[in-house]
Structure formats: C-alpha cells, structure tokens
Motif scaffolding. Structure first.
Motif, PDB file in Angstrom:
ATOM      1  N   VAL A   1      43.910  28.012 -19.886  1.00  0.00           N
ATOM      2  CA  VAL A   1      43.997  26.924 -19.242  1.00  0.00           C
ATOM      3  C   VAL A   1      44.160  25.605 -20.042  1.00  0.00           C
ATOM      4  CG1 VAL A   1      42.787  25.585 -17.415  1.00  0.00           C
ATOM      5  CG2 VAL A   1      42.424  28.029 -17.449  1.00  0.00           C
ATOM      6  N   LEU A   2      43.426  25.559 -20.901  1.00  0.00           N
ATOM      7  CA  LEU A   2      43.352  24.178 -21.801  1.00  0.00           C
ATOM      8  C   LEU A   2      44.224  24.166 -23.047  1.00  0.00           C
ATOM      9  CD1 LEU A   2      39.413  23.755 -21.933  1.00  0.00           C
ATOM     10  CD2 LEU A   2      41.004  22.643 -20.134  1.00  0.00           C
TER      11      LEU A   2
ATOM     12  N   ARG B   1      44.517  24.550 -26.782  1.00  0.00           N
ATOM     13  CA  ARG B   1      43.807  24.335 -27.830  1.00  0.00           C
ATOM     14  C   ARG B   1      42.798  23.427 -27.343  1.00  0.00           C
ATOM     15  NH1 ARG B   1      48.126  22.929 -32.178  1.00  0.00           N
ATOM     16  NH2 ARG B   1      48.919  22.372 -30.626  1.00  0.00           N
TER      17      ARG B   1
ATOM     18  N   GLU C   1      50.956  19.410 -29.203  1.00  0.00           N
ATOM     19  CA  GLU C   1      51.646  19.875 -27.839  1.00  0.00           C
ATOM     20  C   GLU C   1      52.802  18.865 -27.468  1.00  0.00           C
ATOM     21  OE1 GLU C   1      52.789  21.707 -24.976  1.00  0.00           O
ATOM     22  OE2 GLU C   1      50.698  22.472 -24.835  1.00  0.00           O
TER      23      GLU C   1
ATOM     24  N   HIS D   1      55.078  19.587 -24.199  1.00  0.00           N
ATOM     25  CA  HIS D   1      55.409  19.666 -22.740  1.00  0.00           C
ATOM     26  C   HIS D   1      56.970  18.992 -22.695  1.00  0.00           C
ATOM     27  CE1 HIS D   1      51.723  20.894 -21.019  1.00  0.00           C
ATOM     28  NE2 HIS D   1      51.199  19.961 -21.749  1.00  0.00           N
TER      29      HIS D   1
ATOM     30  N   THR E   1      52.236  13.176 -24.906  1.00  0.00           N
ATOM     31  CA  THR E   1      51.186  14.057 -24.624  1.00  0.00           C
ATOM     32  C   THR E   1      50.032  13.610 -25.619  1.00  0.00           C
ATOM     33  OG1 THR E   1      52.915  15.487 -24.419  1.00  0.00           O
ATOM     34  CG2 THR E   1      50.634  16.410 -24.435  1.00  0.00           C
ATOM     35  N   ASN E   2      50.055  13.115 -26.561  1.00  0.00           N
ATOM     36  CA  ASN E   2      48.910  12.863 -27.454  1.00  0.00           C
ATOM     37  C   ASN E   2      48.463  11.490 -27.820  1.00  0.00           C
ATOM     38  OD1 ASN E   2      48.388  16.058 -28.186  1.00  0.00           O
ATOM     39  ND2 ASN E   2      50.553  15.711 -28.283  1.00  0.00           N
TER      40      ASN E   2
ATOM     41  N   ALA F   1      43.579  14.702 -30.824  1.00  0.00           N
ATOM     42  CA  ALA F   1      44.660  15.261 -29.912  1.00  0.00           C
ATOM     43  C   ALA F   1      44.388  16.458 -29.446  1.00  0.00           C
ATOM     44  CB  ALA F   1      45.974  15.079 -30.419  1.00  0.00           C
ATOM     45  N   MET F   2      43.215  17.388 -30.008  1.00  0.00           N
ATOM     46  CA  MET F   2      42.853  18.548 -29.521  1.00  0.00           C
ATOM     47  C   MET F   2      41.790  18.560 -28.343  1.00  0.00           C
ATOM     48  SD  MET F   2      44.229  20.909 -31.416  1.00  0.00           S
ATOM     49  CE  MET F   2      45.829  19.951 -31.545  1.00  0.00           C
ATOM     50  N   ILE F   3      41.471  17.484 -28.124  1.00  0.00           N
ATOM     51  CA  ILE F   3      40.092  17.113 -27.157  1.00  0.00           C
ATOM     52  C   ILE F   3      40.944  17.143 -25.800  1.00  0.00           C
ATOM     53  CG2 ILE F   3      38.617  15.598 -26.320  1.00  0.00           C
ATOM     54  CD1 ILE F   3      38.381  14.723 -29.027  1.00  0.00           C
ATOM     55  N   SER F   4      40.269  17.910 -24.902  1.00  0.00           N
ATOM     56  CA  SER F   4      40.816  18.470 -23.403  1.00  0.00           C
ATOM     57  C   SER F   4      40.451  17.276 -22.454  1.00  0.00           C
ATOM     58  CB  SER F   4      40.543  19.745 -23.107  1.00  0.00           C
ATOM     59  OG  SER F   4      39.464  20.108 -23.396  1.00  0.00           O
ATOM     60  N   HIS F   5      40.791  17.333 -21.513  1.00  0.00           N
ATOM     61  CA  HIS F   5      40.361  16.393 -20.295  1.00  0.00           C
ATOM     62  C   HIS F   5      39.403  17.018 -19.209  1.00  0.00           C
ATOM     63  CE1 HIS F   5      40.502  13.983 -16.816  1.00  0.00           C
ATOM     64  NE2 HIS F   5      40.929  15.135 -16.211  1.00  0.00           N
TER      65      HIS F   5
ATOM     66  N   TYR G   1      41.470  11.453 -19.268  1.00  0.00           N
ATOM     67  CA  TYR G   1      42.553  11.162 -19.575  1.00  0.00           C
ATOM     68  C   TYR G   1      42.758  10.038 -18.475  1.00  0.00           C
ATOM     69  CZ  TYR G   1      43.536  15.185 -22.540  1.00  0.00           C
ATOM     70  OH  TYR G   1      43.611  16.235 -23.316  1.00  0.00           O
TER      71      TYR G   1
ATOM     72  N   LYS H   1      50.569  13.911 -18.214  1.00  0.00           N
ATOM     73  CA  LYS H   1      50.212  14.779 -19.449  1.00  0.00           C
ATOM     74  C   LYS H   1      50.664  16.258 -18.983  1.00  0.00           C
ATOM     75  CE  LYS H   1      48.176  11.500 -21.666  1.00  0.00           C
ATOM     76  NZ  LYS H   1      48.535  11.197 -23.159  1.00  0.00           N
TER      77      LYS H   1
ATOM     78  N   PHE I   1      49.935  18.546 -16.446  1.00  0.00           N
ATOM     79  CA  PHE I   1      49.247  19.714 -16.526  1.00  0.00           C
ATOM     80  C   PHE I   1      48.604  19.342 -15.046  1.00  0.00           C
ATOM     81  CE2 PHE I   1      46.126  17.035 -18.478  1.00  0.00           C
ATOM     82  CZ  PHE I   1      45.010  17.329 -17.846  1.00  0.00           C
TER      83      PHE I   1
END
Ligand SMILES: C[S@@+](CC[C@H](N)C(=O)[O-])C[C@H]1O[C@@H](n2cnc3c(N)ncnc32)[C@H](O)[C@@H]1O
Length: 530
Positions: free
Chosen positions: A56-57, A59, A185, A187, A231-232, A253-257, A291, A309, A311
């Motif tokens: 889903v996420l 990284r 990433e 997109h 994206t980042n 930039a690896m941190i998800s929302h 985000y 973003k 997603f």
C-alpha cells in the motif's frame, strides 16, 4: 559519537559483538557500557526507525523501538532547495521574498550575469545560484522578472525551472546526491496525463533543451525529475525570514502519510527538517506525517492527496464514514433536518450518501458539488474580522452541523481573529466575544484530540489562544474564587504549551511573556510551582 567500528565497543573500543538493537550502528562489550554510552550521547544519535516496504505505502519508515512523546526522530539537511513552481519574486541566493525597491519606480537588484532578481550584490555569489547562473548567462538567457508596484505577491511561473535545473546540475556536480534523488518515487505515468504536465512538456522542455542547450537530456528524464519534486518536496515556510520555498530531503521523503499522523515536523534556521513524535509511538508502528490538512473532510483530503501525491488514502480516518466520531464530512440531512448524511463507503468515490436517521439518500456527485460550493463560499469571505465568518456559521446553522469541516475551518479562523483582529484585540473584546473565543477553543481542542492530538502545533496554538483568553477572563472577574480557578487552569495549560512548543525557538519569547503575566496575576493567591 566515539569513533568505532562494528567490532569494537562504542565506549571503550574493546572487542565487542552486542549490536545496538535500535540503530544497529554500534556494538558494545557489555550492557553496562551500552547504558553508559546511551547517557553520554548515543541517545541523540541512535536512529529509531528503519526503512520498510509494503504494497500500500511503498517504502516507509517504521519505528525500531518505542519512541517517547516529544522525542526528535529525524533531522536532515536539504539535498536541493529552491523556489516553488509558481513563486512570488524571491532572491535565488538567499531565497527570501524580495522587498519593494526603496526608490519610487525602482526595480529589484538584478544579477549582473543572468538578470534574475536578487536581494543585492552579496547574493550573486551564493552557492545556490552559481551553477544555474553560469548555465543561463552562458546560453545568453536573461530573466525578465521586474518589480511591479502593488503586485509584490504576484506569482511568477518562470521560477518553475529553477529547482529542476538545480537537480539536473547535481548529476555532474554530485553524482551520489543525484542518485539519492533519482531513486525517489515519481508517479510520472499518472502525472503525464495531467494538464500541468502537458504544459510542462510543451514549454519547460523546449526551454531547457533549446534555450539552455541541454540537448543531451532525454525529455522523460527531465519530466521524471519534475515528478520526483512534485511527489517528495516539503514546503519550507519561515515567515520571519520571508521564506516560502520548497526543499527535497531524501530521508524524510520516505515518510508516509496518515490523516491522523504520529509525527510533526518543523524547519530550523539552516532549513534542516526536524521530525518529532506527537505522541508515544510503539516499536513496529509506521511513522507518519500528514500531507494534507486535518480540518478538511475525507472527500477534500482524498481529492487533494490524489491530485498532489497520486494515491488514494485508506487510513483509519478515511475508512470510517463517521471520521472517528468527528463527522467532519457529514452534512445535516435536507429531508429530516436532524440526522447526518454520511457516505456508505468513503473509500469509493461514487458510493451514495445516506441519512443516519431517516435513510434519505444523496448521490456522491450531489454531495461533492455542495461541498465544493461551500468551500468556495468560505474561501471568498473577508477574514480580517470575525464578522463574515460568524455570519457564515449562522447562515448554515440548519444545513451544516457544528463539526462539519466548513464550520470547523470557520471556527478555527475565529479563534485566531478574536483577540487579534482590528477592533477585536484581547483588551477590546466584549465579554460575549471573550466567552465565544473560549468556547471555540474548547470545541476545537476536542476535535484536535481526534485527529491532530498529542503535541501537535494545532493543539499548541489552540491552547495558547485559550490560555490568553482565560487569563483575560480571570483578570476581569470580580469573584476571587472564579479568578483563581481560571488562573490555575491557565497555568496548567501554559505548562503543557511549554512542552508542546519546547522545540519551537520562535515561540519562546511569547511563552516567557505569558508566564510573566500569569505569575503576576497569581501573586495575590498562594504561589504555585511552575
Ligand atoms: C514522499 S513519498 C513516500 C515514499 C514512497 N512510499 C516511496 O516508496 O518512495 C510519497 C508517496 O508514497 C506513497 N504513500 C505515502 N503515504 C501513503 C498512504 N497513506 N497510502 C498510500 N500511499 C502512500 C504514495 O505513492 C505517495 O505518492
């Protein structure tokens, strides 16, 4: 950190094999030395997360140990920074927004080589500006951005090329850094279908390849960098420095929302990004930030995340038609005028909405349209005084319940206007307005506990507003019991605010002033410990 390899104890350098389980960067010869090294400073260096991957996420970062509330989790310097895609005129050296020229009909200082506006001569040699300046002046390109009186905030689209060029130039100047960037990433496939990327393709690519002569760069590689930035990057806001730019931090930039995140972030004076735990985080939990904006409804947040973003958020708040009990996206039923209309499946954009009381149904399209109209109405209001916002709340008392997103946004703006707007300064507030401010803060604090709780800036700001209002009420009160109770309450709040804001240097002066006012008000009562 003591110099060490992974075979010698980080404290005494003796042969060692016990790996620090949290950061996996150091080893110890004994438990005692590990404890001592922790106290001597490893605590602040020990990375408490790892990079993990799921379907889903993609990284993301995951806690490798329990993390305390308020703990600093990550601090990182920017890899690249620069103007936003459309930016008010700013200096490409120090990135401050440019001030109006001192002389009437004057212009900004222009770089003597490429003519991009700068603060002054001193910014011409800035490391940030040098490479792009050589490239542009070498291709005989001169910027045409000029000062226009009264339009200091006008956004210039020409700035969209700067951050992109800075990234492209990294490839030759710092290949390792470029790889870090290029590994992020993008997109790109989804973005290429958007009108924005069609414009980029037509204008920006031509400019870079033809005007600046960067012919060796394949079009898709340039667009990929633009997509990586979209994206980042983080928006870096430093209002006191007149800075509003964007920057790329490959680690961050690896941190998800998550719509109910467990971290918050800020920027220090050197534009490093710093992440703190907003609440206790358990080992194994995914580290997250938001985000988007917490007061927005699920429809609004998910549309924003999809557009910006690429997603579809499916976090616990987005999945729940009642938004964790806040009902932020719900509207009052048009038919029974009592129940709340909620989505039958918030993760399916086309799912119908239904009244919880009378089962009256509305199509997703109807709800989305009315939501957009309400947002537009709210955004068009005069927000320099509380008047129009209070009228908005009153006008919609029948169709919007008290925790609907539009009402919440209006209420949050009101908490800030009561006490600061012209004619509504704290000392000028009527008793009614002062009570209203306290009531609004209380209402929003309950909501903050649902979706932006713990040590969030949102809660901190609400507590600051509430503390000031309570002290004002106390000082106006003729009843000493009531006065003392309010002051003690405010004192408790200030203690919490100091914790929440202890990593925000710009808040310290204000908090000191609040403490002085409170202490002096409390003098006539029993002293309390602060
Ligand atoms: C800043 S990057 C985060 C790192 C990214 N996951 C990676 O693998 O490079 C943002 C992207 O991560 C993914 N992402 C972040 N949070 C997400 C979430 N809550 N649900 C689904 N995807 C998410 C989306 O693809 C989003 O565009």
């Amino acid at each position: 950190m003591a110099s060490t390899s992974l075979t010698s104890c980080a404290l005494c350098q003796a042969k060692a094999s016990q790996l620090c389980a949290a950061c996996r960067n150091v080893v110890y010869c004994s438990r005692e030395h590990q404890k001592e090294h922790w106290k001597k400073g490893h605590r602040s260096e020990c990375q408490c997360f790892e990079i993990a991957t799921n379907e889903v996420l993609g990284r993301h970062l995951r806690a490798t140990r329990d993390i305390k509330i308020g703990e600093q989790i990550l601090k990182e310097a920017p890899l690249v920074l620069g103007p936003k895609v459309a930016s008010a005129p700013l200096c490409l050296g120090c990135h401050r927004n440019l001030l109006a020229p001192e002389k009437p009909r004057g212009n900004y200082h222009k770089c003597s080589s490429c003519s991009w506006p700068l603060c002054g001569k001193e910014c011409e040699d800035s490391v940030h500006h040098k490479a792009e300046c050589q490239l542009m002046s070498g291709s005989n390109f001169q910027s045409k951005i000029n000062y226009v009186a009264g339009e200091e905030e006008r956004k210039e689209s020409a700035y969209c090329v700067i951050m992109l060029l800075r990234c492209m130039q990294l490839k030759a100047m710092d290949p390792d850094a470029f790889l870090k960037l290029y590994n992020l990433e993008d997109h790109l496939k989804e973005r290429l279908e958007t009108p924005l990327y069609q414009v980029l393709r037509a204008n920006l690519i031509t400019f870079i390849k033809t005007v600046l002569g960067m012919k060796d760069w394949p079009e898709m590689d340039i667009l990929r960098i633009a997509a990586i930035l979209d994206t980042n990057t983080f928006e870096v806001r430093q209002p006191r420095e007149r800075r509003k730019i964007r920057a790329l931090y490959p680690g961050a930039a690896m941190i998800s929302h998550d719509c109910v995140p467990n971290m918050r972030h800020r920027f220090d004076d050197d534009m490093n990004i710093v992440f703190l735990a907003k609440r206790k985080i358990a080992k194994g939990e995914i580290l997250s930030i938001s985000y988007t904006q917490p007061l927005r409804s699920t429809i609004q947040r998910r549309v924003h995340l999809r557009q910006a973003k690429c997603f579809d958020c499916s976090c616990a708040r987005c999945q729940d038609p009642e938004e964790l009990g806040s009902f932020a996206g719900a509207q009052t039923c048009l038919k029974c005028k009592a129940g709340k209309i909620i989505s039958l499946n918030p993760l399916l954009n086309s799912a119908p909405w239904k009244c919880q009381l009378c089962n009256f149904k509305r199509s997703a399209k109807e709800v989305v349209t009315s939501d957009a109209e309400l947002q537009q109405e709210l955004e068009s209001l005069d927000k320099t005084t509380p008047v129009a916002l209070e009228e908005f709340i009153y006008r919609h008392r029948a169709d919007l319940h008290e925790t609907n997103t539009h009402i919440l946004q209006a209420k949050y703006a009101l908490t800030q206007l009561y006490g600061s707007a012209p004619g509504f300064a704290m000392e000028e507030l009527s008793e009614e307005s002062l009570n209203r401010k306290v009531q609004l803060c209380e209402e929003l604090l309950k909501l903050a506990d649902i979706f932006d709780g713990g040590w969030s800036i949102f809660r901190g700001n609400l507590l600051i507003d509430m503390e000031e209002a309570l002290v004002t009420q106390a000082l106006r009160s003729k009843d000493p019991v009531e006065c003392e109770e309010k002051l003690r309450n405010a004192s408790e709040m200030l203690r919490e605010i100091r914790n929440i804001m202890k990593h925000e240097p710009e808040m310290q002066q204000l908090l000191l002033e609040r403490q002085v006012i409170l202490n002096s008000a409390l003098e006539r009562f029993e002293p309390i410990e602060n």
